[in-house]
Design a protein around this motif. Sequence first.
Motif, short mmCIF file in Angstrom:
data_model
loop_
_atom_site.label_atom_id
_atom_site.label_comp_id
_atom_site.label_asym_id
_atom_site.label_seq_id
_atom_site.Cartn_x
_atom_site.Cartn_y
_atom_site.Cartn_z
N GLU A 93 0.84 -1.22 0.00
CA GLU A 93 0.00 0.00 0.00
C GLU A 93 0.87 1.26 0.00
O GLU A 93 0.54 2.25 -0.64
N TYR A 94 1.98 1.21 0.73
CA TYR A 94 2.91 2.35 0.74
C TYR A 94 3.51 2.56 -0.65
O TYR A 94 3.67 3.69 -1.11
N ALA A 95 3.84 1.46 -1.34
CA ALA A 95 4.37 1.57 -2.70
C ALA A 95 3.33 2.16 -3.65
O ALA A 95 3.68 2.95 -4.53
N GLU A 97 0.98 4.26 -2.71
CA GLU A 97 0.91 5.67 -2.31
C GLU A 97 2.06 6.48 -2.90
O GLU A 97 1.88 7.63 -3.29
N ARG A 98 3.25 5.89 -2.98
CA ARG A 98 4.42 6.56 -3.54
C ARG A 98 4.47 6.48 -5.06
O ARG A 98 5.44 6.88 -5.68
N LYS A 99 3.43 5.91 -5.68
CA LYS A 99 3.31 5.78 -7.14
C LYS A 99 4.36 4.84 -7.73
O LYS A 99 4.72 4.95 -8.90
N LEU A 100 4.83 3.88 -6.92
CA LEU A 100 5.74 2.87 -7.42
C LEU A 100 4.98 1.70 -8.03
O LEU A 100 5.51 0.95 -8.84
N ASN A 104 -2.74 -2.17 -5.80
CA ASN A 104 -2.28 -3.22 -4.89
C ASN A 104 -2.51 -4.58 -5.55
O ASN A 104 -3.64 -5.03 -5.69
#
Length: 198
Positions: A93-95, A97-100, A104
């Motif tokens: 989810e963090y990835a 959010e960081r557009k990586l 999901n």
Amino acid sequence: MELRSRRPLAYRSSQDPRGHRRRVGCGDAGLDPSAYLEDAYRWISKKPLAISFLEDPKILRDVQYRIYFKLDGTPAAGETSRRRRRALNTAVEYAVERKLLTENPLAAIKKVKTSASDRVDPRVLVNKIQAAQLLAAVSCIGTWSRRKGRRLVAFYAVMYFAALRPSEAVGLKKAHCYLPEKGWGVLALHDTRPVSGK
């Protein structure tokens, strides 16, 4: 790389000016890894996988499969597996959010189902005869004036007949029980008294 033993992370006190001991781990940016972690650090430095590799279902299934097992290949405990899956989901989810990652990928993959059966093993379930014997045995504990045996009979009886947990049985009060002479009664569970480690 094969890890032969699972020792705790080494401590390095020289980096902390206050003299406190602290672990050197992944979160300590800029510090050299301990001797125990040097091989793993070199391996990770040479073979980094981009987070976008998780968009490949084959790799994601492999990662998901591995979180359900310990390093020695035996299945991990249920709570350990759930905690690891939550951590993986949080990282993904963090990835996102960081557009990586665009989305999901874990949402599209079903969880690994553990083999569970709805059947109850009669060897581990208390039957009516065993319950009656248990209640008769605990009624003889202590003296009549101290009422310890009678309290234990009530405790085990509500656990058996009403399927209460021990903490619910301890928190049950007479005022919360509707027990008619005939037919079914009602137990209102207002309080539980869990005790850790008991």
